[in-house]
Design a protein around this motif. Structure first.
Motif, PDB file in Angstrom:
ATOM      1  N   MET A   1       0.844  -1.095  -0.051  1.00 24.98           N
ATOM      2  CA  MET A   1      -0.025   0.031  -0.042  1.00 24.98           C
ATOM      3  C   MET A   1       0.907   1.105   0.011  1.00 24.98           C
ATOM      4  O   MET A   1       1.933   1.211   0.551  1.00 24.98           O
ATOM      5  CB  MET A   1      -0.805   0.018   1.246  1.00 24.98           C
ATOM      6  CG  MET A   1      -1.906  -0.832   1.265  1.00 24.98           C
ATOM      7  SD  MET A   1      -3.056  -0.664   2.624  1.00 24.98           S
ATOM      8  CE  MET A   1      -3.640  -2.185   2.888  1.00 24.98           C
ATOM      9  N   SER A   2       0.344   2.394  -0.648  1.00 26.02           N
ATOM     10  CA  SER A   2       1.373   3.320  -0.707  1.00 26.02           C
ATOM     11  C   SER A   2       0.868   4.205   0.588  1.00 26.02           C
ATOM     12  O   SER A   2       0.109   3.942   1.326  1.00 26.02           O
ATOM     13  CB  SER A   2       0.796   4.565  -1.861  1.00 26.02           C
ATOM     14  OG  SER A   2      -0.623   4.969  -1.693  1.00 26.02           O
ATOM     15  N   PRO A   3       1.910   5.419   0.871  1.00 26.16           N
ATOM     16  CA  PRO A   3       1.738   5.679   2.313  1.00 26.16           C
ATOM     17  C   PRO A   3       0.438   6.727   2.517  1.00 26.16           C
ATOM     18  O   PRO A   3      -0.143   6.824   3.616  1.00 26.16           O
ATOM     19  CB  PRO A   3       2.781   6.917   2.188  1.00 26.16           C
ATOM     20  CG  PRO A   3       3.700   6.272   1.042  1.00 26.16           C
ATOM     21  CD  PRO A   3       3.109   5.518   0.245  1.00 26.16           C
ATOM     22  N   SER A   4      -0.116   7.306   1.344  1.00 26.39           N
ATOM     23  CA  SER A   4      -1.365   7.830   1.446  1.00 26.39           C
ATOM     24  C   SER A   4      -2.143   7.742  -0.068  1.00 26.39           C
ATOM     25  O   SER A   4      -1.677   8.106  -0.792  1.00 26.39           O
ATOM     26  CB  SER A   4      -1.359   9.288   1.943  1.00 26.39           C
ATOM     27  OG  SER A   4      -2.392   9.804   1.947  1.00 26.39           O
ATOM     28  N   SER A   5      -3.308   7.670   0.287  1.00 24.69           N
ATOM     29  CA  SER A   5      -4.326   7.792  -0.838  1.00 24.69           C
ATOM     30  C   SER A   5      -5.662   8.252  -0.383  1.00 24.69           C
ATOM     31  O   SER A   5      -6.025   8.076   0.566  1.00 24.69           O
ATOM     32  CB  SER A   5      -4.477   6.221  -1.501  1.00 24.69           C
ATOM     33  OG  SER A   5      -3.390   5.499  -1.917  1.00 24.69           O
ATOM     34  N   GLU A   6      -6.408   8.831  -1.451  1.00 31.91           N
ATOM     35  CA  GLU A   6      -7.920   9.673  -1.213  1.00 31.91           C
ATOM     36  C   GLU A   6      -8.448   9.603  -2.409  1.00 31.91           C
ATOM     37  O   GLU A   6      -8.175   9.541  -3.547  1.00 31.91           O
ATOM     38  CB  GLU A   6      -7.284  11.096  -0.962  1.00 31.91           C
ATOM     39  CG  GLU A   6      -8.609  11.688  -0.308  1.00 31.91           C
ATOM     40  CD  GLU A   6      -8.477  13.245   0.133  1.00 31.91           C
ATOM     41  OE1 GLU A   6      -9.316  13.759   0.771  1.00 31.91           O
ATOM     42  OE2 GLU A   6      -7.533  13.654  -0.161  1.00 31.91           O
ATOM     43  N   TRP A   7      -9.823   8.996  -1.903  1.00 35.30           N
ATOM     44  CA  TRP A   7     -11.188   9.020  -2.990  1.00 35.30           C
ATOM     45  C   TRP A   7     -12.027  10.013  -2.546  1.00 35.30           C
ATOM     46  O   TRP A   7     -12.171  10.187  -1.640  1.00 35.30           O
ATOM     47  CB  TRP A   7     -11.436   7.536  -3.100  1.00 35.30           C
ATOM     48  CG  TRP A   7     -10.465   6.619  -3.486  1.00 35.30           C
ATOM     49  CD1 TRP A   7     -10.026   6.064  -4.601  1.00 35.30           C
ATOM     50  CD2 TRP A   7      -9.726   6.019  -2.438  1.00 35.30           C
ATOM     51  NE1 TRP A   7      -9.098   5.103  -4.570  1.00 35.30           N
ATOM     52  CE2 TRP A   7      -8.793   5.160  -3.265  1.00 35.30           C
ATOM     53  CE3 TRP A   7      -9.213   5.962  -1.074  1.00 35.30           C
ATOM     54  CZ2 TRP A   7      -7.848   4.185  -2.781  1.00 35.30           C
ATOM     55  CZ3 TRP A   7      -8.444   5.007  -0.549  1.00 35.30           C
ATOM     56  CH2 TRP A   7      -7.874   4.233  -1.291  1.00 35.30           C
ATOM     57  N   LEU A   8     -12.700  10.512  -3.704  1.00 31.43           N
ATOM     58  CA  LEU A   8     -13.693  11.552  -3.512  1.00 31.43           C
ATOM     59  C   LEU A   8     -14.985  10.603  -3.689  1.00 31.43           C
ATOM     60  O   LEU A   8     -15.007  10.097  -4.988  1.00 31.43           O
ATOM     61  CB  LEU A   8     -13.817  12.984  -4.015  1.00 31.43           C
ATOM     62  CG  LEU A   8     -12.619  13.739  -3.637  1.00 31.43           C
ATOM     63  CD1 LEU A   8     -12.697  14.886  -4.596  1.00 31.43           C
ATOM     64  CD2 LEU A   8     -12.950  14.261  -2.342  1.00 31.43           C
ATOM     65  N   LEU A   9     -16.042  10.741  -2.800  1.00 32.75           N
ATOM     66  CA  LEU A   9     -17.213  10.096  -2.953  1.00 32.75           C
ATOM     67  C   LEU A   9     -18.396  11.156  -3.231  1.00 32.75           C
ATOM     68  O   LEU A   9     -18.585  12.141  -2.284  1.00 32.75           O
ATOM     69  CB  LEU A   9     -17.667   9.027  -1.975  1.00 32.75           C
ATOM     70  CG  LEU A   9     -16.546   7.984  -1.397  1.00 32.75           C
ATOM     71  CD1 LEU A   9     -17.046   7.248  -0.207  1.00 32.75           C
ATOM     72  CD2 LEU A   9     -16.375   7.042  -2.561  1.00 32.75           C
ATOM     73  N   GLN A  10     -19.375  10.869  -4.136  1.00 34.96           N
ATOM     74  CA  GLN A  10     -20.294  11.940  -4.107  1.00 34.96           C
ATOM     75  C   GLN A  10     -21.605  11.106  -3.959  1.00 34.96           C
ATOM     76  O   GLN A  10     -21.998  10.053  -4.856  1.00 34.96           O
ATOM     77  CB  GLN A  10     -20.460  12.571  -5.584  1.00 34.96           C
ATOM     78  CG  GLN A  10     -21.445  13.556  -5.895  1.00 34.96           C
ATOM     79  CD  GLN A  10     -21.404  14.285  -7.158  1.00 34.96           C
ATOM     80  OE1 GLN A  10     -20.263  14.837  -7.366  1.00 34.96           O
ATOM     81  NE2 GLN A  10     -22.627  14.232  -7.909  1.00 34.96           N
ATOM     82  N   ILE A  11     -22.416  11.563  -3.164  1.00 34.89           N
ATOM     83  CA  ILE A  11     -23.736  10.656  -2.746  1.00 34.89           C
ATOM     84  C   ILE A  11     -25.056  12.030  -2.964  1.00 34.89           C
ATOM     85  O   ILE A  11     -24.798  12.776  -2.385  1.00 34.89           O
ATOM     86  CB  ILE A  11     -23.615  10.349  -1.374  1.00 34.89           C
ATOM     87  CG1 ILE A  11     -22.543   9.305  -1.318  1.00 34.89           C
ATOM     88  CG2 ILE A  11     -25.011   9.678  -1.175  1.00 34.89           C
ATOM     89  CD1 ILE A  11     -22.537   8.514  -0.026  1.00 34.89           C
ATOM     90  N   SER A  12     -25.988  11.454  -3.649  1.00 38.49           N
ATOM     91  CA  SER A  12     -27.351  12.282  -3.823  1.00 38.49           C
ATOM     92  C   SER A  12     -28.339  11.622  -3.096  1.00 38.49           C
ATOM     93  O   SER A  12     -28.595  10.433  -3.617  1.00 38.49           O
ATOM     94  CB  SER A  12     -27.528  12.587  -5.206  1.00 38.49           C
ATOM     95  OG  SER A  12     -26.606  13.426  -6.007  1.00 38.49           O
ATOM     96  N   ALA A  13     -28.938  12.013  -2.031  1.00 37.72           N
ATOM     97  CA  ALA A  13     -29.804  11.294  -1.383  1.00 37.72           C
ATOM     98  C   ALA A  13     -30.542  12.435  -0.604  1.00 37.72           C
ATOM     99  O   ALA A  13     -30.302  13.271  -0.340  1.00 37.72           O
ATOM    100  CB  ALA A  13     -29.418  10.420  -0.488  1.00 37.72           C
ATOM    101  N   ALA A  14     -31.993  12.063  -0.251  1.00 39.43           N
ATOM    102  CA  ALA A  14     -32.756  13.041   0.487  1.00 39.43           C
ATOM    103  C   ALA A  14     -33.261  12.259   1.489  1.00 39.43           C
ATOM    104  O   ALA A  14     -33.715  11.090   1.662  1.00 39.43           O
ATOM    105  CB  ALA A  14     -34.130  13.459  -0.469  1.00 39.43           C
ATOM    106  N   GLY A  15     -33.274  12.809   2.949  1.00 41.68           N
ATOM    107  CA  GLY A  15     -33.794  12.059   4.054  1.00 41.68           C
ATOM    108  C   GLY A  15     -32.463  11.721   4.710  1.00 41.68           C
ATOM    109  O   GLY A  15     -31.404  11.876   4.683  1.00 41.68           O
ATOM    110  N   GLU A  16     -32.850  10.911   5.549  1.00 38.89           N
ATOM    111  CA  GLU A  16     -31.720  10.210   6.543  1.00 38.89           C
ATOM    112  C   GLU A  16     -31.140   9.232   5.697  1.00 38.89           C
ATOM    113  O   GLU A  16     -31.666   8.454   5.224  1.00 38.89           O
ATOM    114  CB  GLU A  16     -32.250   9.500   7.866  1.00 38.89           C
ATOM    115  CG  GLU A  16     -31.212   9.145   8.790  1.00 38.89           C
ATOM    116  CD  GLU A  16     -31.748   8.557  10.027  1.00 38.89           C
ATOM    117  OE1 GLU A  16     -31.681   9.315  11.199  1.00 38.89           O
ATOM    118  OE2 GLU A  16     -31.988   7.408   9.982  1.00 38.89           O
ATOM    119  N   CYS A  17     -29.926   9.334   5.788  1.00 36.89           N
ATOM    120  CA  CYS A  17     -28.901   8.376   4.900  1.00 36.89           C
ATOM    121  C   CYS A  17     -27.961   7.634   5.984  1.00 36.89           C
ATOM    122  O   CYS A  17     -27.400   8.366   7.211  1.00 36.89           O
ATOM    123  CB  CYS A  17     -28.118   8.894   4.134  1.00 36.89           C
ATOM    124  SG  CYS A  17     -29.246   9.978   2.785  1.00 36.89           S
TER     125      CYS A  17
END
Length: 164
Positions: A1-17
């Protein structure tokens, strides 16, 4: 594994998730895995929590999933500096941690325990030379034991010191 990795997640939802994930207790030691809600700034460790709740309003919401190599928890530069009315204990931590400072007799009996949260870098704690019952301890040689606890890791450092 590399020292650091980052991913962006986009979530579209209404109400409690609820975002949830499997038990990651078998995840390799020495790494952290965090989820940050970029709307609120709240960060949770995926290794110490199994879900994250939020209320969506139907618009896209961004999250950051970050894998990082942790620097190991270390205690260094352990010192006992006599003062006029006690001793100042100093030590360095490699990262923020809960610290427990113990004064023990040479035969291992605990005489005083002091606990606090300490930050990465040089830290100190003052001891007035008294045991847990408030009795002034006689001059002599004692053991200083410092333990640090952070993210499931525990380390300790020990040294002898003179109480005058």
């Amino acid at each position: 594994m590399s020292p650091s990795s980052e991913w962006l997640l986009q979530i579209s939802a209404a109400g409690e998730c609820i975002l949830s994930w499997r038990d990651l207790s078998s995840f390799p030691r020495g790494y952290s895995l965090t989820l940050t809600d970029l709307t609120t700034g709240k960060t949770v460790s995926l290794l110490h929590s199994s879900l994250y709740k939020f209320t969506g309003d139907g618009t896209p919401r961004l999250f950051s999933l970050k894998l990082s190599k942790k620097n190991p928890l270390l205690i260094s530069d352990l010192l006992a500096k006599p003062t006029r009315n006690g001793v100042e204990f100093a030590f360095a931590l490699s990262r923020d941690a809960e610290a427990e400072v113990r004064v023990e007799s040479l035969n291992g009996r605990t005489l005083k325990v002091m606990k606090s949260t300490k930050e990465r870098g040089i830290n100190s704690i003052y001891w007035d030379g008294r045991d847990e019952k408030g009795n002034i301890l006689p001059a002599g040689v004692y053991t200083l034991r410092v333990r640090a606890f952070s993210e499931g890791e525990t380390v300790q450092a020990i040294r002898l010191f003179n109480l005058r």
